[in-house]
Write a protein that holds these residues in place. Structure first.
Motif, PDB file in Angstrom:
ATOM      1  N   ALA A 155       5.919 -20.327   7.051  1.00  0.00           N
ATOM      2  CA  ALA A 155       6.376 -19.785   8.328  1.00  0.00           C
ATOM      3  C   ALA A 155       6.661 -18.291   8.263  1.00  0.00           C
ATOM      4  N   GLU A 156       6.621 -17.681   7.071  1.00  0.00           N
ATOM      5  CA  GLU A 156       7.008 -16.283   6.915  1.00  0.00           C
ATOM      6  C   GLU A 156       5.828 -15.347   7.172  1.00  0.00           C
ATOM      7  N   PRO A 157       6.002 -14.339   8.036  1.00  0.00           N
ATOM      8  CA  PRO A 157       4.904 -13.430   8.372  1.00  0.00           C
ATOM      9  C   PRO A 157       4.792 -12.250   7.408  1.00  0.00           C
ATOM     10  N   SER A 158       3.564 -11.712   7.300  1.00  0.00           N
ATOM     11  CA  SER A 158       3.299 -10.467   6.592  1.00  0.00           C
ATOM     12  C   SER A 158       2.492  -9.582   7.531  1.00  0.00           C
ATOM     13  N   PHE A 159       2.792  -8.259   7.573  1.00  0.00           N
ATOM     14  CA  PHE A 159       2.256  -7.385   8.608  1.00  0.00           C
ATOM     15  C   PHE A 159       1.396  -6.264   8.013  1.00  0.00           C
ATOM     16  N   THR A 160       0.255  -5.997   8.663  1.00  0.00           N
ATOM     17  CA  THR A 160      -0.575  -4.836   8.367  1.00  0.00           C
ATOM     18  C   THR A 160      -0.804  -4.086   9.674  1.00  0.00           C
ATOM     19  N   PHE A 161      -0.601  -2.758   9.677  1.00  0.00           N
ATOM     20  CA  PHE A 161      -0.572  -1.983  10.912  1.00  0.00           C
ATOM     21  C   PHE A 161      -1.826  -1.127  11.054  1.00  0.00           C
ATOM     22  N   TYR A 162      -2.319  -1.033  12.310  1.00  0.00           N
ATOM     23  CA  TYR A 162      -3.522  -0.277  12.614  1.00  0.00           C
ATOM     24  C   TYR A 162      -3.272   0.629  13.816  1.00  0.00           C
ATOM     25  N   GLY A 163      -3.685   1.889  13.692  1.00  0.00           N
ATOM     26  CA  GLY A 163      -3.543   2.853  14.786  1.00  0.00           C
ATOM     27  C   GLY A 163      -2.945   4.152  14.278  1.00  0.00           C
ATOM     28  N   GLU A 164      -3.660   5.265  14.455  1.00  0.00           N
ATOM     29  CA  GLU A 164      -3.182   6.566  13.975  1.00  0.00           C
ATOM     30  C   GLU A 164      -3.529   7.632  15.011  1.00  0.00           C
ATOM     31  N   PRO A 165      -2.546   8.391  15.520  1.00  0.00           N
ATOM     32  CA  PRO A 165      -1.124   8.257  15.201  1.00  0.00           C
ATOM     33  C   PRO A 165      -0.555   6.989  15.831  1.00  0.00           C
ATOM     34  N   PRO A 166       0.515   6.440  15.261  1.00  0.00           N
ATOM     35  CA  PRO A 166       1.087   5.222  15.839  1.00  0.00           C
ATOM     36  C   PRO A 166       1.686   5.488  17.212  1.00  0.00           C
ATOM     37  N   SER A 179      13.926   0.225  11.773  1.00  0.00           N
ATOM     38  CA  SER A 179      12.575  -0.289  11.669  1.00  0.00           C
ATOM     39  C   SER A 179      11.560   0.798  11.321  1.00  0.00           C
ATOM     40  N   ILE A 180      10.286   0.467  11.468  1.00  0.00           N
ATOM     41  CA  ILE A 180       9.208   1.289  10.917  1.00  0.00           C
ATOM     42  C   ILE A 180       9.028   2.606  11.651  1.00  0.00           C
ATOM     43  N   CYS A 181       9.504   2.720  12.884  1.00  0.00           N
ATOM     44  CA  CYS A 181       9.365   3.972  13.623  1.00  0.00           C
ATOM     45  C   CYS A 181      10.067   5.125  12.906  1.00  0.00           C
ATOM     46  N   LEU A 182      11.085   4.818  12.099  1.00  0.00           N
ATOM     47  CA  LEU A 182      11.816   5.868  11.392  1.00  0.00           C
ATOM     48  C   LEU A 182      10.994   6.518  10.278  1.00  0.00           C
ATOM     49  N   LEU A 183       9.866   5.912   9.928  1.00  0.00           N
ATOM     50  CA  LEU A 183       9.024   6.484   8.880  1.00  0.00           C
ATOM     51  C   LEU A 183       8.233   7.691   9.363  1.00  0.00           C
ATOM     52  N   ARG A 184       8.236   7.935  10.678  1.00  0.00           N
ATOM     53  CA  ARG A 184       7.367   8.972  11.231  1.00  0.00           C
ATOM     54  C   ARG A 184       8.147   9.929  12.121  1.00  0.00           C
ATOM     55  N   PRO A 241       3.588   3.243   0.163  1.00  0.00           N
ATOM     56  CA  PRO A 241       2.490   3.227  -0.806  1.00  0.00           C
ATOM     57  C   PRO A 241       2.898   3.402  -2.263  1.00  0.00           C
ATOM     58  N   ASP A 242       4.080   3.970  -2.521  1.00  0.00           N
ATOM     59  CA  ASP A 242       4.458   4.230  -3.902  1.00  0.00           C
ATOM     60  C   ASP A 242       5.981   4.310  -4.021  1.00  0.00           C
ATOM     61  N   GLU A 243       6.451   4.522  -5.235  1.00  0.00           N
ATOM     62  CA  GLU A 243       7.888   4.567  -5.499  1.00  0.00           C
ATOM     63  C   GLU A 243       8.551   5.745  -4.783  1.00  0.00           C
ATOM     64  N   ALA A 244       7.823   6.853  -4.648  1.00  0.00           N
ATOM     65  CA  ALA A 244       8.391   8.012  -3.950  1.00  0.00           C
ATOM     66  C   ALA A 244       8.665   7.672  -2.486  1.00  0.00           C
ATOM     67  N   ALA A 245       7.762   6.921  -1.869  1.00  0.00           N
ATOM     68  CA  ALA A 245       7.962   6.532  -0.470  1.00  0.00           C
ATOM     69  C   ALA A 245       9.157   5.603  -0.344  1.00  0.00           C
ATOM     70  N   LEU A 246       9.333   4.694  -1.296  1.00  0.00           N
ATOM     71  CA  LEU A 246      10.479   3.795  -1.269  1.00  0.00           C
ATOM     72  C   LEU A 246      11.782   4.566  -1.450  1.00  0.00           C
ATOM     73  N   THR A 247      11.779   5.530  -2.364  1.00  0.00           N
ATOM     74  CA  THR A 247      12.974   6.344  -2.572  1.00  0.00           C
ATOM     75  C   THR A 247      13.333   7.127  -1.312  1.00  0.00           C
ATOM     76  N   ALA A 248      12.323   7.692  -0.662  1.00  0.00           N
ATOM     77  CA  ALA A 248      12.572   8.448   0.565  1.00  0.00           C
ATOM     78  C   ALA A 248      13.129   7.541   1.657  1.00  0.00           C
ATOM     79  N   LEU A 249      12.599   6.308   1.752  1.00  0.00           N
ATOM     80  CA  LEU A 249      13.119   5.380   2.749  1.00  0.00           C
ATOM     81  C   LEU A 249      14.561   5.010   2.435  1.00  0.00           C
ATOM     82  N   ARG A 250      14.862   4.749   1.175  1.00  0.00           N
ATOM     83  CA  ARG A 250      16.231   4.393   0.789  1.00  0.00           C
ATOM     84  C   ARG A 250      17.199   5.504   1.184  1.00  0.00           C
ATOM     85  N   GLU A 251      16.835   6.740   0.910  1.00  0.00           N
ATOM     86  CA  GLU A 251      17.700   7.871   1.270  1.00  0.00           C
ATOM     87  C   GLU A 251      17.861   7.969   2.788  1.00  0.00           C
ATOM     88  N   LEU A 252      16.781   7.711   3.514  1.00  0.00           N
ATOM     89  CA  LEU A 252      16.832   7.790   4.967  1.00  0.00           C
ATOM     90  C   LEU A 252      17.747   6.724   5.555  1.00  0.00           C
TER      91      LEU A 252
END
Length: 318
Positions: free
Chosen positions: A93-104, A129-134, A164-175
């Motif tokens: 029942a658990e979803p996994s998401f892949t996003f399409y569209g640039e710019p979002p 949510s994901i809008c904060l990444l941009r 995509p990588d550990e740097a992106a995760l670190t940046a999200l954690r700080e945000l």
């Protein structure tokens, strides 16, 4: 009762399904913040959605859906890009998401686009949510959050495929920790906590986030229920037993239910109030899991009562 402003993304989910032995994708309107806004409205709360929608036919459908759901649109801005698609696949029942569209299409709200009068009159502000990444959305969310005088609620809603990588995760954690520090409520999933902190214990994750400044933290744990931590203590609450077919939007329904209770009762006095709110939210999420998920699965008070009994409506009320 005041109203809430929900600041974040709206998009189209393409949900994996099977029909006559063939794999298909069912179109559904979604995005975690939109789901939250719809949940609040369906549960009887006043809510204004603030975000960007494409000017294409899919953006038109989202706008019509918000209006039909009773969600206010004074903070909506239309942008001339195709509406973002989230392709949703499942393991159980658990979803996994892949996003399409640039710019979002969902991340183009600027600070200048903010409905300042609407924010000034609101009792609750949700973002995350994901809008904060941009950008420019991130700057708009910071400006709305920093200047808000009411209750501030936040959900990181981490999507690993956008990191995509550990740097992106670190940046999200700080945000997200910027928002944790001044939040009245942080709601996150145990999967979020594990990705952000490598923390499999919801109690430890909640206390870590509270130590950053959050007044209350709710960690949802799927079928295991949720852990809630406040200034005067913490508790783990079980989820109701349900016949789950689709968990899409279940976490968003928890947040929507919590926001609806904050609108009705204001700032909780302590852990006992939070426990009542979370019990109600878990009941709402259980009902959502028994339906095909997303914004259309969000229930009304009558549907919650029909499924769980009238006493659940009194949980967490002042």
């Amino acid at each position: 009762m005041g109203y809430a402003v929900v600041l974040g993304e709206a998009l189209i989910d393409l949900l994996e399904a099977e029909h006559d032995g063939e794999l298909i994708y069912r179109q559904a309107i979604g995005g975690a913040p939109l789901n939250v806004a719809v949940a609040v409205a369906r549960l009887g709360g006043r809510v204004e959605y603030s975000g960007t929608l494409g000017t294409d036919v899919l953006g038109d459908r989202i706008a019509a859906f918000l209006a039909e759901a009773g969600v206010g649109e004074r903070g909506v801005r239309r942008v001339g890009v195709p509406t973002t698609l989230a392709v949703t696949t499942f393991e159980g029942a658990e979803p996994s998401f892949t996003f399409y569209g640039e710019p979002p299409s969902y991340a183009l709200l600027s600070e200048a686009d903010l409905d300042r009068d609407g924010l000034a009159g609101a009792s609750v502000l949700y973002t995350g949510s994901i809008c904060l990444l941009r950008e420019p959305f991130r700057a708009a969310a910071r400006a709305a959050w920093d200047g808000f005088a009411g209750l501030r609620v936040f959900d990181p809603n981490v999507r690993p495929k956008l990191l995509p990588d550990e740097a992106a995760l670190t940046a999200l954690r700080e945000l997200v920790e910027e928002f944790f520090a001044t939040a009245d409520l942080v709601k996150l999933s145990l999967a979020d906590a594990q990705l952000l902190y490598g923390e499999p214990d919801p109690a430890a994750a909640a206390e870590r986030i509270r130590s950053l400044g959050a007044r209350a933290v709710v960690v949802t744990c799927g079928a295991r229920g949720a852990h809630v931590a406040a200034a005067d203590g913490a508790a783990t609450l079980p989820a109701p037993s349900v016949r789950a077919i689709d968990a899409t939007g279940a976490g968003d329904s928890v947040m929507g239910a919590l926001v609806s209770r904050l609108l009705a009762g204001g700032r909780p006095a302590g852990l006992a109030d939070w426990q009542g709110h979370v019990r109600f939210a878990l009941a709402v999420a259980g009902l959502v899991c028994e339906r095909q998920g997303g914004a259309t699965a969000m229930p009304t008070p009558a549907e919650v009562t029909a499924r769980w009994g009238a006493e659940i409506q009194g949980q967490g009320r002042p």
